[in-house]
Design a protein around this motif. Structure first.
Motif, short mmCIF file in Angstrom:
data_model
loop_
_atom_site.label_atom_id
_atom_site.label_comp_id
_atom_site.label_asym_id
_atom_site.label_seq_id
_atom_site.Cartn_x
_atom_site.Cartn_y
_atom_site.Cartn_z
N LEU A 166 0.88 -1.18 0.00
CA LEU A 166 0.00 0.00 0.00
C LEU A 166 0.91 1.21 0.00
O LEU A 166 1.65 1.44 0.96
CB LEU A 166 -0.89 0.04 1.25
N ASP A 167 0.87 1.99 -1.07
CA ASP A 167 1.83 3.08 -1.20
C ASP A 167 1.30 4.10 -2.21
O ASP A 167 0.47 3.77 -3.06
CB ASP A 167 3.17 2.52 -1.66
N HIS A 168 1.79 5.33 -2.10
CA HIS A 168 1.36 6.38 -3.02
C HIS A 168 2.53 7.13 -3.63
O HIS A 168 2.36 8.17 -4.24
CB HIS A 168 0.44 7.38 -2.30
N HIS A 169 3.74 6.60 -3.47
CA HIS A 169 4.90 7.26 -4.04
C HIS A 169 5.05 6.93 -5.52
O HIS A 169 4.34 6.09 -6.06
CB HIS A 169 6.16 6.85 -3.26
N GLU A 170 5.98 7.63 -6.16
CA GLU A 170 6.17 7.44 -7.59
C GLU A 170 6.48 5.98 -7.91
O GLU A 170 7.21 5.31 -7.18
CB GLU A 170 7.32 8.32 -8.10
N LYS A 194 -5.20 10.65 -8.01
CA LYS A 194 -3.83 10.15 -8.04
C LYS A 194 -3.06 10.53 -6.78
O LYS A 194 -2.15 9.81 -6.36
CB LYS A 194 -3.08 10.70 -9.27
N LYS A 195 -3.40 11.64 -6.17
CA LYS A 195 -2.64 12.13 -5.02
C LYS A 195 -3.42 11.93 -3.73
O LYS A 195 -3.97 12.86 -3.14
CB LYS A 195 -2.27 13.61 -5.21
N ILE A 196 -3.51 10.68 -3.32
CA ILE A 196 -4.07 10.37 -2.00
C ILE A 196 -2.99 9.63 -1.21
O ILE A 196 -2.17 8.92 -1.78
CB ILE A 196 -5.37 9.55 -2.06
N CYS A 197 -2.97 9.82 0.08
CA CYS A 197 -1.88 9.28 0.91
C CYS A 197 -2.15 7.82 1.25
O CYS A 197 -3.22 7.26 0.97
CB CYS A 197 -1.73 10.11 2.17
N GLY A 323 -3.28 11.50 8.20
CA GLY A 323 -2.28 11.19 7.19
C GLY A 323 -2.34 12.13 6.01
O GLY A 323 -1.30 12.56 5.48
N THR A 324 -3.55 12.50 5.60
CA THR A 324 -3.74 13.39 4.45
C THR A 324 -3.13 14.77 4.72
O THR A 324 -2.43 15.33 3.87
CB THR A 324 -5.24 13.54 4.13
N ILE A 325 -3.38 15.31 5.90
CA ILE A 325 -2.85 16.63 6.25
C ILE A 325 -1.34 16.60 6.43
O ILE A 325 -0.61 17.42 5.87
CB ILE A 325 -3.52 17.16 7.53
N THR A 326 -0.85 15.64 7.21
CA THR A 326 0.58 15.65 7.54
C THR A 326 1.45 15.26 6.36
O THR A 326 2.62 15.64 6.31
CB THR A 326 0.87 14.71 8.73
N ASP A 327 0.90 14.51 5.40
CA ASP A 327 1.69 14.17 4.21
C ASP A 327 1.48 15.19 3.09
O ASP A 327 1.89 14.95 1.96
CB ASP A 327 1.34 12.77 3.72
N MET A 328 0.84 16.31 3.44
CA MET A 328 0.70 17.46 2.55
C MET A 328 0.04 17.10 1.22
O MET A 328 0.47 17.53 0.15
CB MET A 328 2.07 18.11 2.31
N MET A 329 -1.04 16.32 1.30
CA MET A 329 -1.82 16.02 0.11
C MET A 329 -2.66 17.24 -0.28
O MET A 329 -3.10 17.99 0.60
CB MET A 329 -2.73 14.82 0.36
N PRO A 330 -2.89 17.47 -1.57
CA PRO A 330 -3.72 18.62 -1.97
C PRO A 330 -5.15 18.45 -1.47
O PRO A 330 -5.76 17.40 -1.67
CB PRO A 330 -3.66 18.56 -3.51
#
Length: 671
Positions: A166-170, A194-197, A323-330
């Motif tokens: 489970l990952d959202h990195h490139e 595409k940009k979810i943590c 997680g969404t806030i701290t990983d700076m997701m839009p």
């Protein structure tokens, strides 16, 4: 602060109210200015509920991941959750672990939880692989890393360990074999966001498990649509996804261990006869609070038919939002809804009796406002405390707190975590003092395209925070490096839209490991390699930034509005509060004030900070953090000044008040 090149002052409030044709002109003006919000339906802007979420089954490999977890949990084989050390890694790991431990069907699962510590390099490093082999899991779930580590994953699958990532990195070109890789950034991903943590992906996995176990799983629905030429056709849906003959609602990995490799449970064969399967009519008359596309509407309709579905998911939103806030997701699209629902869930947790004892005690120890948890609380209070454990090499302390099952145990662990955070603050302060002395001795170092700092006495664990502060100070991309367990570890942060991973890639031959996001990255490196790295860095940075056409050529601050002192009050703030949550991709409303005059100035913390009022603003307090002496020196030379900042609620010792947080002061050169 007053070295800003230019300030672009937005229109006066009176101008907007006169020119914008809307019942709520201020809100309408702001929405139209924000790229990520301007095409959002007004009702979806104002309302957040579970109908706003997409079906998880368009995520690649999600069905395989669900099947694996169900199979291994119900047969009592060993499942190892291995998460990254940061807040997203901890949040995603604890969200999934808490669900598996508390849900009646999985309580007997043989579950073990591990997280990396600050002494470990990033991801599936040799230390992590060694720990995993020693644990001997049947199923490994990595959370917040693994996408770019096909070789390491395949070395584990060769030992008979089944792997879910489970990952959202490139994601690189090569996807590991025999692995369910759930990542919305995969090139073959059909997922709309595409940009979810990773914490959001954990939430998606949990919702997929609940749906998979229901009677709605694999039901086929049909809708007749009329085309522009007047012809009609039937569109089929399964598990919230449009399907056609030969299509699948889940991308498959070849040769999944322990499963049939011919097709996934959610795949419709190309020769499938739709007429022979029970088909349910699309619920045309079903209504929702928010106008939805056909897929989201149907999936929400199906979920509503599942007993206790949303009640089971409500509490899972809290860690997804953190997680969404701290990983700076839009904060647009689904991320916006994750955070809004998380704030509701956390507020209920604070004042009610919910399962998450550890998180509740943390809210109490932080002395947050029980009347409503805010986005600022997630980003500036809860998130940093959770992150601090990983930075200080004590990630297990955060996990232990979040998985606590008794109030007494949780209270002790919450106090301990806050103590760790205080250690982190002191370490950050010491490092920042050293950074300031470093550049005072070597001011020429600030003339490069990238500011870089390393000295042997720097302390590890807070490099990301220090790099961010360097960006704020020097208005350039920044790299901070500190010694760490015999080697060194560095963090890079972007200043504008430039992609820092591109710079790290060009220098990767110096690193032991590297990774991250376009905005923020990290690397480990041997100490003896640092001089070569630094000498090559500056040349590579020139090339990197010369190719970035979007990079700002000057430092510019743009305000949303220009306001008069007497206009700032709680009534004004309420005009745009429906735009919450504010953060990455949806910044707080920025106000500009011209020709202000300060009165009742009060230095705080020995002059480090300063509080004051301005003429005409009544009792509204203005705060400047960390630049108090600079402001007082500026005031001694100028009778008036311009300000840029934002209005926010301050909760302190049980009382709430409105204050203006100053981002910039000075005499502006107007654009």
């Amino acid at each position: 602060m007053h070295h800003v090149t230019k300030v672009h002052f937005g229109p006066l409030l009176s101008e907007v109210r006169t020119k914008v044709d809307s019942k709520r002109p201020i809100l309408r003006y702001l929405v139209d200015k924000r790229e990520g919000l301007k095409n959002t339906h007004p009702k979806e802007l104002l309302v957040s509920d579970f109908s706003c979420f997409h079906s998880p089954f368009s995520l690649p490999d999600i069905t395989e991941a669900v099947n694996l977890l169900l199979t291994y949990a119900k047969t009592n084989r060993k499942i190892l959750l291995y998460g990254d050390r940061d807040s997203d890694g901890v949040s995603s790991t604890c969200l999934l672990a808490f669900f598996l431990r508390s849900h009646p069907e999985f309580q007997s699962a043989h579950l073990e939880v591990m997280v990396s510590s600050e002494s470990d390099p990033y991801g599936l490093c040799k230390e992590a692989v060694t720990k995993i082999k020693k644990a001997k899991p049947d199923l490994l779930v990595t959370l917040d890393f693994g996408s770019s580590q096909a070789d390491e994953i395949e070395s584990l699958t060769e030992l008979g360990i089944q792997v879910i990532v489970l990952d959202h990195h490139e994601v690189p070109v090569r996807i590991p074999k025999h692995c369910a890789l759930v990542n919305p950034r995969r090139t073959d991903s059909d997922y709309p966001e595409k940009k979810i943590c990773t914490a959001a992906l954990s939430f998606k996995l949990v919702s997929a498990i609940l749906f998979r176990e229901s009677s709605e799983w694999n039901k086929l629905y049909a809708k007749t649509i009329t085309n522009e030429d007047g012809s009609t056709e039937i569109v089929y849906f399964q598990n919230g996804i449009k399907v056609q003959k030969g299509s699948s609602t889940s991308s498959t990995s070849s040769d999944m261990a322990g499963q049939e490799s011919s097709k996934s449970d959610n795949q419709i064969e190309s020769n499938f006869d739709f007429s022979k399967k029970e088909v349910h009519p699309y619920p045309e008359d079903f209504t929702t609070n928010v106008p939805l596309d056909d897929e989201r509407k149907l999936f929400f309709y199906q979920c509503q038919k599942i007993p206790q579905f949303f009640e089971q998911l409500e509490e899972e939103t809290d860690l997804a939002g953190i997680g969404t806030i701290t990983d700076m997701m839009p904060l647009v699209g689904e991320n916006r809804h994750f955070v809004k629902l998380a704030l509701e869930s956390l507020t209920k947790l604070y004042i009610g009796d919910k399962k998450r004892k550890g998180l509740k005690e943390l809210l109490k120890e932080l002395k947050l406002n029980p009347n409503g948890i805010t986005t600022k609380d997630l980003g500036w209070s809860i998130g940093p405390v959770v992150n601090a454990a990983g930075r200080m090499g004590k990630t297990e302390e955060a996990v232990s707190l979040l998985l606590s099952e008794s109030e007494a145990d949780a209270k002790t662990k919450a106090k301990n975590l806050l103590s760790i955070n205080e250690e982190r603050k002191e370490r950050t302060k010491r490092n920042m003092d050293r950074v300031e002395r470093y550049f005072a001795r070597k001011p020429e170092r600030t003339g490069h395209e990238v500011v870089y700092c390393y000295e042997p006495d720097m302390e590890p664990g807070v490099s990301g925070i220090v790099a961010t502060r360097m960006v704020d100070t020097y208005k350039k991309p920044a790299i901070f490096v500190a010694p760490d367990n015999g080697d060194a570890r560095g963090s890079i942060r972007s200043y504008g839209p430039e992609n820092v991973l591109e710079l790290l890639e060009s220098l990767s031959h110096h690193f032991l490991h590297f990774g991250g996001h376009p905005e923020a990255g990290g690397f480990s490196i041997t100490i003896d390699q640092l001089p070569k790295f630094e000498s090559e860095l500056y040349e590579k940075a020139k090339l990197w930034l010369s190719e970035d056409k979007d990079r700002p050529k000057e430092h510019l601050i743009e305000t949303d509005f220009t306001v008069l002192p007497e206009e700032m009050n709680e009534k004004l703030r309420k005009e745009w509060m429906d735009l919450e949550p504010f953060g990455q991709g949806n910044p707080d409303i920025k106000l500009g004030i011209k020709n202000a005059k300060a009165i009742h100035l009060t230095p705080l913390s020995g002059g480090k900070h300063v509080r004051f009022h301005i003429v005409g603003s009544g009792s509204l307090k203005f705060m400047i953090w960390n630049k108090g002496e600079e402001f007082q020196n500026f005031m001694s030379k100028h009778g008036s000044f311009d300000l840029v900042g934002s209005l926010e609620e301050n909760f302190y010792q049980g009382r709430s008040s409105l204050q203006f947080i100053v981002e910039w002061f000075g005499k502006s050169e107007t654009k």
